[in-house]
Design a protein around this motif. Structure first.
Motif, PDB file in Angstrom:
ATOM      1  N   THR A 150       0.852  -1.182   0.000  1.00  0.00           N
ATOM      2  CA  THR A 150       0.000   0.000   0.000  1.00  0.00           C
ATOM      3  C   THR A 150       0.891   1.236   0.000  1.00  0.00           C
ATOM      4  O   THR A 150       2.124   1.141   0.133  1.00  0.00           O
ATOM      5  CB  THR A 150      -0.921   0.012   1.230  1.00  0.00           C
ATOM      6  OG1 THR A 150      -0.119  -0.024   2.421  1.00  0.00           O
ATOM      7  CG2 THR A 150      -1.869  -1.180   1.225  1.00  0.00           C
ATOM      8  N   PHE A 151       0.270   2.409  -0.129  1.00  0.00           N
ATOM      9  CA  PHE A 151       1.001   3.672  -0.147  1.00  0.00           C
ATOM     10  C   PHE A 151       0.374   4.617   0.862  1.00  0.00           C
ATOM     11  O   PHE A 151      -0.852   4.684   0.986  1.00  0.00           O
ATOM     12  CB  PHE A 151       0.986   4.292  -1.540  1.00  0.00           C
ATOM     13  CG  PHE A 151       1.772   3.517  -2.562  1.00  0.00           C
ATOM     14  CD1 PHE A 151       3.119   3.790  -2.777  1.00  0.00           C
ATOM     15  CD2 PHE A 151       1.174   2.505  -3.303  1.00  0.00           C
ATOM     16  CE1 PHE A 151       3.851   3.068  -3.714  1.00  0.00           C
ATOM     17  CE2 PHE A 151       1.899   1.793  -4.236  1.00  0.00           C
ATOM     18  CZ  PHE A 151       3.243   2.070  -4.449  1.00  0.00           C
ATOM     19  N   GLN A 152       1.242   5.342   1.556  1.00  0.00           N
ATOM     20  CA  GLN A 152       0.753   6.299   2.536  1.00  0.00           C
ATOM     21  C   GLN A 152       0.080   7.503   1.865  1.00  0.00           C
ATOM     22  O   GLN A 152      -0.854   8.089   2.411  1.00  0.00           O
ATOM     23  CB  GLN A 152       1.908   6.763   3.424  1.00  0.00           C
ATOM     24  CG  GLN A 152       1.470   7.630   4.593  1.00  0.00           C
ATOM     25  CD  GLN A 152       2.620   7.942   5.531  1.00  0.00           C
ATOM     26  OE1 GLN A 152       3.721   7.434   5.365  1.00  0.00           O
ATOM     27  NE2 GLN A 152       2.375   8.772   6.528  1.00  0.00           N
ATOM     28  N   HIS A 153       0.561   7.859   0.663  1.00  0.00           N
ATOM     29  CA  HIS A 153      -0.011   8.987  -0.082  1.00  0.00           C
ATOM     30  C   HIS A 153      -0.427   8.492  -1.474  1.00  0.00           C
ATOM     31  O   HIS A 153       0.217   8.833  -2.475  1.00  0.00           O
ATOM     32  CB  HIS A 153       1.002  10.127  -0.197  1.00  0.00           C
ATOM     33  CG  HIS A 153       1.590  10.549   1.115  1.00  0.00           C
ATOM     34  ND1 HIS A 153       0.851  11.174   2.100  1.00  0.00           N
ATOM     35  CD2 HIS A 153       2.850  10.419   1.609  1.00  0.00           C
ATOM     36  CE1 HIS A 153       1.633  11.423   3.137  1.00  0.00           C
ATOM     37  NE2 HIS A 153       2.848  10.969   2.872  1.00  0.00           N
ATOM     38  N   PRO A 154      -1.469   7.704  -1.566  1.00  0.00           N
ATOM     39  CA  PRO A 154      -1.835   7.126  -2.866  1.00  0.00           C
ATOM     40  C   PRO A 154      -2.256   8.164  -3.894  1.00  0.00           C
ATOM     41  O   PRO A 154      -2.185   7.900  -5.100  1.00  0.00           O
ATOM     42  CB  PRO A 154      -2.991   6.183  -2.510  1.00  0.00           C
ATOM     43  CG  PRO A 154      -3.534   6.704  -1.214  1.00  0.00           C
ATOM     44  CD  PRO A 154      -2.383   7.289  -0.488  1.00  0.00           C
ATOM     45  N   HIS A 155      -2.689   9.344  -3.463  1.00  0.00           N
ATOM     46  CA  HIS A 155      -3.121  10.352  -4.427  1.00  0.00           C
ATOM     47  C   HIS A 155      -1.969  10.836  -5.302  1.00  0.00           C
ATOM     48  O   HIS A 155      -2.182  11.342  -6.410  1.00  0.00           O
ATOM     49  CB  HIS A 155      -3.749  11.542  -3.693  1.00  0.00           C
ATOM     50  CG  HIS A 155      -2.838  12.194  -2.691  1.00  0.00           C
ATOM     51  ND1 HIS A 155      -2.669  11.699  -1.419  1.00  0.00           N
ATOM     52  CD2 HIS A 155      -2.034  13.288  -2.794  1.00  0.00           C
ATOM     53  CE1 HIS A 155      -1.808  12.466  -0.761  1.00  0.00           C
ATOM     54  NE2 HIS A 155      -1.409  13.445  -1.573  1.00  0.00           N
TER      55      HIS A 155
ATOM     56  N   PRO B 200       5.753   3.895  -0.125  1.00  0.00           N
ATOM     57  CA  PRO B 200       5.233   2.518  -0.130  1.00  0.00           C
ATOM     58  C   PRO B 200       5.312   1.879   1.246  1.00  0.00           C
ATOM     59  O   PRO B 200       6.277   2.065   1.989  1.00  0.00           O
ATOM     60  CB  PRO B 200       6.156   1.809  -1.135  1.00  0.00           C
ATOM     61  CG  PRO B 200       7.401   2.626  -1.159  1.00  0.00           C
ATOM     62  CD  PRO B 200       6.986   4.042  -0.905  1.00  0.00           C
ATOM     63  N   LEU B 201       4.284   1.108   1.602  1.00  0.00           N
ATOM     64  CA  LEU B 201       4.190   0.441   2.897  1.00  0.00           C
ATOM     65  C   LEU B 201       3.861  -1.029   2.699  1.00  0.00           C
ATOM     66  O   LEU B 201       3.313  -1.424   1.671  1.00  0.00           O
ATOM     67  CB  LEU B 201       3.101   1.087   3.762  1.00  0.00           C
ATOM     68  CG  LEU B 201       3.220   2.586   4.055  1.00  0.00           C
ATOM     69  CD1 LEU B 201       1.955   3.081   4.730  1.00  0.00           C
ATOM     70  CD2 LEU B 201       4.430   2.877   4.932  1.00  0.00           C
ATOM     71  N   THR B 202       4.203  -1.837   3.698  1.00  0.00           N
ATOM     72  CA  THR B 202       3.816  -3.244   3.694  1.00  0.00           C
ATOM     73  C   THR B 202       3.548  -3.677   5.118  1.00  0.00           C
ATOM     74  O   THR B 202       3.876  -2.964   6.076  1.00  0.00           O
ATOM     75  CB  THR B 202       4.916  -4.125   3.062  1.00  0.00           C
ATOM     76  OG1 THR B 202       4.414  -5.461   2.897  1.00  0.00           O
ATOM     77  CG2 THR B 202       6.148  -4.190   3.950  1.00  0.00           C
ATOM     78  N   HIS B 203       2.940  -4.850   5.278  1.00  0.00           N
ATOM     79  CA  HIS B 203       2.612  -5.382   6.597  1.00  0.00           C
ATOM     80  C   HIS B 203       3.563  -6.525   6.927  1.00  0.00           C
ATOM     81  O   HIS B 203       3.830  -7.394   6.076  1.00  0.00           O
ATOM     82  CB  HIS B 203       1.167  -5.875   6.647  1.00  0.00           C
ATOM     83  CG  HIS B 203       0.147  -4.778   6.553  1.00  0.00           C
ATOM     84  ND1 HIS B 203      -0.252  -4.250   5.358  1.00  0.00           N
ATOM     85  CD2 HIS B 203      -0.520  -4.108   7.517  1.00  0.00           C
ATOM     86  CE1 HIS B 203      -1.152  -3.295   5.583  1.00  0.00           C
ATOM     87  NE2 HIS B 203      -1.331  -3.191   6.880  1.00  0.00           N
ATOM     88  N   THR B 204       4.080  -6.521   8.150  1.00  0.00           N
ATOM     89  CA  THR B 204       4.920  -7.631   8.590  1.00  0.00           C
ATOM     90  C   THR B 204       4.064  -8.874   8.812  1.00  0.00           C
ATOM     91  O   THR B 204       2.872  -8.765   9.106  1.00  0.00           O
ATOM     92  CB  THR B 204       5.632  -7.274   9.906  1.00  0.00           C
ATOM     93  OG1 THR B 204       4.640  -6.989  10.911  1.00  0.00           O
ATOM     94  CG2 THR B 204       6.515  -6.056   9.737  1.00  0.00           C
ATOM     95  N   PRO B 205       4.645 -10.066   8.661  1.00  0.00           N
ATOM     96  CA  PRO B 205       3.881 -11.285   8.959  1.00  0.00           C
ATOM     97  C   PRO B 205       3.450 -11.296  10.423  1.00  0.00           C
ATOM     98  O   PRO B 205       4.149 -10.755  11.290  1.00  0.00           O
ATOM     99  CB  PRO B 205       4.890 -12.414   8.670  1.00  0.00           C
ATOM    100  CG  PRO B 205       5.940 -11.790   7.815  1.00  0.00           C
ATOM    101  CD  PRO B 205       6.000 -10.342   8.188  1.00  0.00           C
ATOM    102  N   PRO B 206       2.307 -11.885  10.723  1.00  0.00           N
ATOM    103  CA  PRO B 206       1.864 -11.943  12.129  1.00  0.00           C
ATOM    104  C   PRO B 206       2.890 -12.668  12.989  1.00  0.00           C
ATOM    105  O   PRO B 206       3.353 -13.755  12.641  1.00  0.00           O
ATOM    106  CB  PRO B 206       0.546 -12.728  12.045  1.00  0.00           C
ATOM    107  CG  PRO B 206       0.107 -12.602  10.628  1.00  0.00           C
ATOM    108  CD  PRO B 206       1.350 -12.506   9.798  1.00  0.00           C
ATOM    109  N   GLU B 207       3.297 -12.049  14.087  1.00  0.00           N
ATOM    110  CA  GLU B 207       4.261 -12.656  14.994  1.00  0.00           C
ATOM    111  C   GLU B 207       3.551 -13.533  16.018  1.00  0.00           C
ATOM    112  O   GLU B 207       2.442 -13.230  16.454  1.00  0.00           O
ATOM    113  CB  GLU B 207       5.064 -11.574  15.718  1.00  0.00           C
ATOM    114  CG  GLU B 207       5.941 -10.744  14.789  1.00  0.00           C
ATOM    115  CD  GLU B 207       6.758  -9.728  15.556  1.00  0.00           C
ATOM    116  OE1 GLU B 207       6.737  -9.790  16.805  1.00  0.00           O
ATOM    117  OE2 GLU B 207       7.393  -8.885  14.917  1.00  0.00           O
TER     118      GLU B 207
END
Length: 322
Positions: free
Chosen positions: A2-7, A70-77
């Protein structure tokens, strides 16, 4: 991803337009003397130069992606809830009495107790274990630690000393029974409870191994012990290493704290008891929520490659200024 500023991604139309314009524009043609010759048109070189001229547009596209963050999510710990387990072990002289079969040599009550403890702590990797030995008094031999090798290494130093039962060839070891004899469970439970109370997080549990009755848990002393253990949220599991009836007050203390009492007449029975305790106090696994982190990695190396290539082509791979 995902993106923090997609616009800002809408600005990617600019490098696309610039690249398209670079490929379709004709510029200001100028007739040179060799244009009337019969040389080949040189399409390969033309494509190479056009591709080089599109490099600034590609760098602009990468810069826009960087600005969009750009952003991403870490795997669930997965995190296991810590259990603080204080082993309270009777090391009076009676713990040197035979336990189970003696066919393969001298086997004292102390021996299967240590073997079962070692197997239990090996199976419960991740928990914190401490060791308190007791008889007339108690000693916190090891503080609570996740270094599970510490308890087996202490075995030689805490063996019970009973010259009446051990042959002279074994040598003298442990604390003399004249100073260390008798069994005072109440003192040991109070001491272990005070030690566990210092742990701010995690469940608290005492595993008591003994082979005798204790005068300091008789009424009304047992009520004070129960109150102390409950106040510190400590569960007590008691194991009797003899064929005697378990002292009713010890049963009451264990049950009042949510634990249980067991008889273990053989090493095999003792192993089964520890398996039962493991089932009763299962490892609790906590799943943490995924965290959002920056995700520039996929764009960093392409950006550096485009930048290096665009610098190199400035040394000659370009259209002439006229």
């Amino acid at each position: 991803m995902t993106f923090q500023h997609p616009h800002l991604l809408g600005l990617l139309a600019l490098p696309v337009i610039l690249a398209f314009w670079e490929w379709v524009r004709r510029g200001q043609p100028m007739v040179m003397p060799f244009d009337h010759g019969k040389q080949r048109s040189g399409w390969f070189l033309r494509l190479l130069v056009l591709a080089a001229n599109c490099l600034p547009a590609a760098l602009l596209a990468v810069a826009i992606l960087f600005l969009a963050h750009p952003l991403t999510h870490t795997p669930p710990e997965v995190e296991r809830r810590l259990n603080n387990v204080q082993i309270v072990l009777d090391t009076s002289g009676s713990m040197a009495e035979p336990h189970g079969s003696q066919a393969s040599g001298r086997h004292r009550r102390f021996d299967p107790a240590m073997e079962a403890i070692e197997q239990f702590i090996s199976h419960r990797q991740g928990d914190a274990f401490g060791l308190t030995i007791f008889s007339r008094f108690f000693i916190h031999w090891l503080p609570l630690t996740q270094d599970t090798q510490s308890i087996p290494l202490s075995r030689r130093f805490i063996e019970p000393n009973n010259p009446k039962l051990d042959p002279p060839s074994m040598g003298r070891h442990g604390l003399p029974d004249e100073l260390w004899g008798h069994t005072f469970i109440g003192k040991a439970l109070h001491g272990a409870a005070d030690l566990l109370a210092q742990r701010p997080t995690g469940d608290r549990m005492i595993i008591l191994l003994t082979d005798g009755e204790s005068p300091d848990i008789l009424p009304p002393l047992d009520a004070a012990i129960i109150e102390h253990l409950r106040a510190e949220n400590i569960t007590v599991f008691s194991i009797l290493l003899s064929n005697d009836a378990i002292q009713p007050q010890l049963v009451g203390i264990s049950q009042a704290t949510g634990g249980a009492t067991f008889n273990a007449l053989t090493p095999e029975a003792l192993m089964s008891v520890f398996k039962s305790i493991d089932e009763m106090k299962k490892v609790v696994v906590l799943q943490k929520q995924p965290q959002v982190i920056d995700h520039y990695g996929p764009f960093l190396m392409p950006a550096l490659g485009l930048l290096a290539t665009s610098i190199l082509v400035l040394f000659g791979l370009r259209f002439t200024p006229w």
